[in-house]
Design an enzyme around this catalytic site. Structure first.
Site, PDB file in Angstrom:
ATOM      1  NE  ARG A   1      -6.970 -16.221  25.452  1.00 32.78           N
ATOM      2  CZ  ARG A   1      -7.806 -16.081  24.415  1.00 32.78           C
ATOM      3  NH1 ARG A   1      -7.509 -16.647  23.254  1.00 32.78           N
ATOM      4  NH2 ARG A   1      -8.915 -15.390  24.517  1.00 32.78           N
TER       5      ARG A   1
ATOM      6  NE  ARG B   1     -11.765 -16.467  13.144  1.00 34.89           N
ATOM      7  CZ  ARG B   1     -12.914 -16.494  13.802  1.00 34.89           C
ATOM      8  NH1 ARG B   1     -14.007 -16.897  13.202  1.00 34.89           N
ATOM      9  NH2 ARG B   1     -12.978 -16.116  15.053  1.00 34.89           N
ATOM     10  CE  LYS B   2     -11.861 -18.798  17.244  1.00 35.41           C
ATOM     11  NZ  LYS B   2     -12.382 -18.184  18.455  1.00 35.41           N
TER      12      LYS B   2
ATOM     13  N   GLY C   1     -21.606 -14.898  26.768  1.00 34.24           N
ATOM     14  CA  GLY C   1     -22.080 -13.518  26.692  1.00 34.24           C
ATOM     15  C   GLY C   1     -22.568 -13.056  25.338  1.00 34.24           C
TER      16      GLY C   1
ATOM     17  CB  CYS D   1     -15.979 -17.819  24.301  1.00 32.89           C
ATOM     18  SG  CYS D   1     -15.648 -16.873  22.805  1.00 32.89           S
ATOM     19  N   GLY D   2     -18.249 -19.551  25.950  1.00 34.46           N
ATOM     20  CA  GLY D   2     -18.632 -20.261  27.181  1.00 34.46           C
ATOM     21  C   GLY D   2     -19.191 -21.647  26.891  1.00 34.46           C
TER      22      GLY D   2
HETATM   23 FE1  SF4 Z   1     -18.990 -13.532  23.158  1.00 33.97          FE
HETATM   24 FE2  SF4 Z   1     -16.751 -14.957  23.395  1.00 33.97          FE
HETATM   25 FE3  SF4 Z   1     -16.845 -12.443  24.247  1.00 33.97          FE
HETATM   26 FE4  SF4 Z   1     -18.131 -14.372  25.574  1.00 33.97          FE
HETATM   27  S1  SF4 Z   1     -15.922 -14.137  25.345  1.00 33.97           S
HETATM   28  S2  SF4 Z   1     -18.927 -12.386  25.086  1.00 33.97           S
HETATM   29  S3  SF4 Z   1     -18.869 -15.637  23.848  1.00 33.97           S
HETATM   30  S4  SF4 Z   1     -17.048 -13.167  22.131  1.00 33.97           S
END
Ligand code: SF4
Length: 533
Positions: free
Chosen positions: A70, A179-180, A435, A440-441
């Site tokens: 990243r 953590r973050k 996901g 995270c989305g």
């Molecule tokens: Fe889960 Fe984050 Fe991976 Fe998406 S990027 S599948 S929300 S851990």
């Protein structure tokens, strides 16, 4: 007794500072994947922005294990020289992928351990780095991508973004946080970098003639979403980085957070350990050695598209910035090169990456001509409403925690909805696809959020959430309790949106409509498109 995940992480970080492993990475690159110490691979690599891809043994049965890297881009501001360098590295070492994330980073994939030092060097040559892009440290400091350009901004927050980045990233004093740690500095009136869901959110305000910031703390999503709460203080411009550093130190020194990894974010000081805004303010002021002035009134932005897309006049007469939709942030080397070429030809040699996974070219004199070229590149300046507002996390293509594939799914769903519902109102629909529950989305703040689930028959599916938003009337989504297989998504969501189009009030956004409607009606419309009528 078996070590917990938190104990293992803390032991590994304490044994050797994660930022001290560059010589080890060089050695692993020479000696191969098998030589990698699992404790480096699982924990310390992250501090250098390196994550195992898929299950750590490669995805799709790849014989050679690969990594994601990243690239940290403070405030999302990138020169065309840097963009071309990232494109070249992606082409050479990452199969040409270069995804834009919702924290203004670029992610390379498919990188072999032997190529990692070459990526480090290639980035360093143009002033970029992966340091602190992942791991238990201060993540990419986000900011308004049109900082310094926007005619209506309260202030240009980019110097503050850079100063916070300079003080915290790579500084050994902040290299081992629980953590973050996420910081956002919004100088614009749209709060486009989502200060409400960062650990530290600063939003520009004026106190008479003085420019400074409001402060929100403890925001975050994941499985326990929390909106940052506003402290009763005004941060003078010159003290913004001091305050960020003070909060980072408070977070670092909160050893209670190091006991449970999934509860190691700053918001848990509020949620679990009894901290409140007053205590935070006291601690910050104690570390600053002086009180801060009290808060001043601020204008919360309306919810909606906070993405600076389209063509906008800049502060300097005759110049424009042009925002184009990237479609869930999926980009690649050729596209980055083409964008750099356009930014040099039409603009001022810069690209700006947004938190909505899109791109902006600033300093443009002929925006219409540039818009035509971007359209040809597949980057529409006047994207259809659903495409413009669609965001997706990495998903199972590369994420080892994922339940479902997300990027391809979200892009296809958005395109199909735009095809089926061309009459959708001009304002974008913020459709967020994630996901797994880690969010995270950012489905918690979506107007329509879809979270990946496994259906009883093992197929990939999605659970539906509605009505989220930030700014005025900020609230997280409401879970509807409806799940459907991924291949039914277009039919189901079309039904829901048709229900909205038929029954919405004048000018009502989907977010407000979904908040107003009872669950059974929304569930009915999610049944089929016919049900909506
Ligand atoms: Fe889960 Fe984050 Fe991976 Fe998406 S990027 S599948 S929300 S851990």
């Amino acid at each position: 007794m078996r070590e917990s995940a938190a104990q293992r992480n803390e032991r590994i970080k304490a044994a050797k500072a994660p930022w001290d492993i560059l010589p080890d990475i060089e050695r692993y690159a020479r000696d191969g994947y098998a030589a990698i110490d699992p404790e480096d691979r699982d924990v310390r690599f992250r501090a250098w922005g390196i994550y195992t891809q898929g299950d750590g043994a490669g995805v799709f049965g790849q014989a050679v294990p690969r990594f994601m890297m990243r690239v940290r881009i403070p405030g999302g501001i990138l020169t065309t020289v840097q963009a071309r360098a990232v494109a070249a590295l992606s082409r050479r070492h990452g199969r040409g992928l270069a995804d834009v994330t919702n924290r203004q980073n670029i992610q390379l994939h498919w990188v072999e351990i032997g190529d990692v030092p070459a990526v480090f060097r290639g980035l360093a040559e143009v002033g970029l780095s992966t340091q602190g892009a992942c791991g238990d440290d201060t993540r990419n400091v986000t900011g308004c991508p049109v900082a310094g350009l926007d005619a209506g901004e309260v202030c240009d927050g980019s110097p503050v973004v850079r100063e916070i980045d300079r003080r915290l990233n790579g500084n050994p004093a902040y290299g081992n946080l629980p953590r973050k740690f996420k910081i956002c500095v919004a100088g614009c009136r749209e709060w486009c970098c989502y200060p409400e869901i960062n650990d530290v959110g600063m939003t520009a305000v004026r106190r008479g003639e003085q420019v400074g910031f409001s402060l929100r703390l403890g925001g975050g999503l994941s499985t326990a979403p929390r909106l940052g709460s506003r402290l009763d203080c005004f941060i003078p411009w010159a003290q913004a980085a001091d305050v960020a550093e003070a909060v980072a130190a408070i977070f670092r020194d909160s050893d209670c957070l190091r006991e449970h990894r999934h509860k190691a974010r700053m918001k848990y000081l509020y949620l679990q350990y009894g901290w409140d805004d007053e205590r935070f303010l006291r601690e910050i002021q104690a570390r600053l050695g002086a009180p801060l002035p009290p808060a001043v009134p601020e204008d919360l932005p309306p919810d909606g598209a906070r993405d600076h897309m389209g063509i906008h006049a800049q502060r300097r007469a005759g110049l424009f910035y042009v925002g184009a939709t990237m479609r869930v942030g999926r980009s690649h080397a050729d596209q980055l090169d083409a964008l750099a070429e356009l930014a040099d030809r039409y603009g001022c040699g810069e690209l700006r990456l947004t938190n909505a996974q899109n791109v902006i070219i600033p300093g443009v004199r002929d925006p219409e001509a540039l818009a035509g070229e971007l359209e040809t590149l597949g980057l529409p300046v006047s994207a259809s409403p659903v495409e413009r507002g669609t965001v997706a996390c990495t998903g199972s293509e590369f994420c080892k925690l994922a339940i479902t594939e997300t990027k391809g799914f979200a892009a296809a769903l958005a395109a199909e909805l735009d095809r089926r519902i061309p009459e959708y109102p001009a304002e974008s629909l913020r459709l967020h696809v994630t996901g797994c529950p880690n969010a995270c989305g950012q489905h918690w703040i979506a107007e329509l959020g879809l979270q990946g689930v496994r259906m009883p028959n093992g197929a990939e599916g999605y659970e539906v959430f509605v009505g989220g938003g930030l700014g005025r009337d900020a609230a997280f989504v409401r879970r509807l309790g409806v799940r459907f297989p991924a291949d039914e998504a277009a039919d189901r969501v079309e039904g829901l949106l048709r229900g909205y189009l038929l029954h919405r009030r004048d000018g009502e956004r989907f977010r407000d409509f979904a908040r107003r409607m009872p669950d059974p009606l929304l569930e009915l419309w999610l049944g089929t498109a016919e049900a909506a009528s």
